[in-house]
Write an enzyme that holds these catalytic residues in place. Structure first.
Site, short mmCIF file in Angstrom:
data_model
loop_
_atom_site.label_atom_id
_atom_site.label_comp_id
_atom_site.label_asym_id
_atom_site.label_seq_id
_atom_site.Cartn_x
_atom_site.Cartn_y
_atom_site.Cartn_z
N SER A 1 17.37 -1.90 8.69
CA SER A 1 16.79 -3.11 8.09
C SER A 1 15.39 -3.39 8.59
O SER A 1 14.61 -4.09 7.93
CB SER A 1 17.67 -4.32 8.39
OG SER A 1 17.66 -4.60 9.79
N ARG B 1 25.05 2.22 7.93
CA ARG B 1 25.93 3.34 8.26
C ARG B 1 25.93 4.40 7.17
O ARG B 1 26.37 5.54 7.41
CB ARG B 1 27.36 2.84 8.51
CG ARG B 1 28.03 2.15 7.32
CD ARG B 1 29.32 1.50 7.76
NE ARG B 1 30.08 0.88 6.68
CZ ARG B 1 29.87 -0.34 6.20
NH1 ARG B 1 28.89 -1.08 6.69
NH2 ARG B 1 30.63 -0.82 5.23
N LYS C 1 25.68 -12.50 13.45
CA LYS C 1 24.22 -12.60 13.42
C LYS C 1 23.77 -14.02 13.11
O LYS C 1 22.79 -14.51 13.67
CB LYS C 1 23.65 -11.62 12.40
CG LYS C 1 23.77 -10.16 12.82
CD LYS C 1 23.15 -9.23 11.76
CE LYS C 1 23.20 -7.78 12.22
NZ LYS C 1 22.62 -6.87 11.19
N HIS D 1 40.61 13.27 32.62
CA HIS D 1 40.62 12.76 33.99
C HIS D 1 41.09 11.30 34.06
O HIS D 1 41.08 10.71 35.14
CB HIS D 1 39.22 12.89 34.60
CG HIS D 1 38.79 14.32 34.77
ND1 HIS D 1 38.95 15.02 35.94
CD2 HIS D 1 38.24 15.18 33.88
CE1 HIS D 1 38.50 16.26 35.78
NE2 HIS D 1 38.06 16.38 34.54
N SER E 1 22.26 2.74 12.84
CA SER E 1 20.90 3.24 13.06
C SER E 1 20.79 4.05 14.34
O SER E 1 19.78 4.70 14.58
CB SER E 1 19.91 2.08 13.11
OG SER E 1 19.90 1.38 11.88
N GLU F 1 34.13 -0.21 10.49
CA GLU F 1 33.29 -0.92 9.53
C GLU F 1 33.79 -0.78 8.09
O GLU F 1 33.72 -1.74 7.33
CB GLU F 1 31.85 -0.44 9.62
CG GLU F 1 31.18 -0.82 10.93
CD GLU F 1 29.68 -0.62 10.89
OE1 GLU F 1 28.99 -1.33 10.11
OE2 GLU F 1 29.17 0.25 11.63
#
Length: 357
Positions: free
Chosen positions: A105, A155, A350, A256, A61, A240
């Site tokens: 979601s 995604r 989650k 660098h 998202s 994913e």
């Protein structure tokens, strides 16, 4: 390892239809732009209404926001900041900061906290989601809401999250009309998707060929300017979809530091592959840096490859590379004989967060 020319087996493994969702990107670009063009916005929202725009989002998202910010950086007269966390920056307060909550979601806890903080600070608000608490809050607080079509995975909704934000920036008078560039990108991607379909054999399918090169290797993906965000997209899609390790780096910063880290451990170097994303719109010095950096990696014994964005506009060039990376990540998953769609580790994380550990 699965042979990638077995189209029937590919389709059977791809239970979540990720191949179809990747190919849906051009349609989403058009649909998101059209949604932004017809959305109802407050009359007072214009080019002088805001001093900054903050977009709060995570993962799939957030990438659309990062791409929109990067591709409009040279045109938009105010800063567009993407927040991938719970906390808003201190400057985000009052009605002259527009905070946009972006959550596929509508239930992303980091985004919800940032959005609620923005309301408490008196910021102007907008939101985009398929539903959930974010949609409920937008409706309750009577702020502009952009409904994203449910497509299965956050995604896989990049076309919406990018073109809605691009359209909103145009509606605010902050960037020129990008409709022609969106149409160019969509047309180009439609043709490219046909060339990378599962029925197209490896010999003629660039995504399948590259997926084969990534088996057993860790890719380091380089990009400069807006293509640094495209490199981020390649990295996260490989994570994913293929459940595989990947790294992204931004040029010129990588010149660098990262180029020095190619000596130890020597046994790891054969398992790396450095992928360089370029486009005709690259800054000339970054184009030169890309060539030299690639040569330095090759001298260290690291495999490399180079990919050039196609199209006239920067949007088309970026999204031609995004589509290629998306297909590569899905074919890599299928080569490993796994369904690209599920993200079980994130689901577990989650659940543990919800349970307090």
């Amino acid at each position: 390892m699965l042979h990638l020319d077995d189209a029937a087996r590919l389709r059977a493994l791809d239970a979540g239809r990720m191949l179809d969702l990747v190919a849906d990107l051009p349609r989403q670009l058009r649909a998101g732009w059209e949604l932004a063009m017809r959305a109802s916005l407050p009359r007072e929202w214009n080019a002088s209404a805001f001093d900054a725009i903050v977009i709060a989002g995570m993962g799939g998202s957030a990438i659309g926001a990062s791409l929109a910010a990067a591709l409009t950086e040279g045109e938009c007269p105010i800063p567009v900041v993407v927040v991938r966390d719970y906390a808003l920056p201190a400057f985000a307060r009052g009605p002259r900061t527009l905070v946009i909550g972006s959550s596929y979601s509508g239930e992303t806890e980091e985004t919800l906290e940032a959005f609620e903080t923005a309301r408490k600070r008196g910021c102007a608000l907008a939101a985009m989601a398929t539903g959930g608490r974010l949609a409920e809050q937008a409706m309750e607080w009577e702020v502009p809401f952009f409904p994203i079509e449910p497509v299965g995975q956050p995604r896989a909704a990049l076309g919406y999250s990018f073109s809605i934000l691009l359209g909103l920036l145009h509606r605010l008078g902050l960037i020129p009309d990008a409709g022609t560039a969106i149409e160019e990108a969509a047309a180009l991607l439609t043709a490219d998707a046909g060339q990378m379909a599962p029925e197209v054999p490896v010999a003629r399918n660039p995504a399948k060929r590259m997926a084969g090169q990534l088996i057993g290797r860790i890719p380091i993906i380089f990009g400069s300017g807006p293509l640094a965000e495209v490199a981020r997209r390649w990295k996260t899609q490989i994570n994913e979809n293929a459940k595989a390790m990947a790294v992204f780096e931004a040029l010129p910063e990588a010149d660098h530091n990262t180029i020095v880290g190619t000596e130890f451990p020597p046994e790891l170097l054969t398992h790396l592959i450095a992928l360089f994303l370029t486009a005709p719109s690259d800054h000339p010095r970054n184009a030169l840096r890309t060539r030299i950096t690639r040569e330095l990696f090759m001298r260290r014994g690291v495999n490399t490859d180079l990919f050039v964005g196609r199209g006239e506009s920067r949007i088309a060039q970026a999204f031609s590379l995004i589509l290629l990376g998306d297909f590569i990540s899905v074919y890599l998953a299928l080569a490993y004989q796994i369904d690209p769609a599920p993200v079980q580790v994130i689901t577990e994380l989650k659940a543990r967060l919800a349970a307090g550990g």
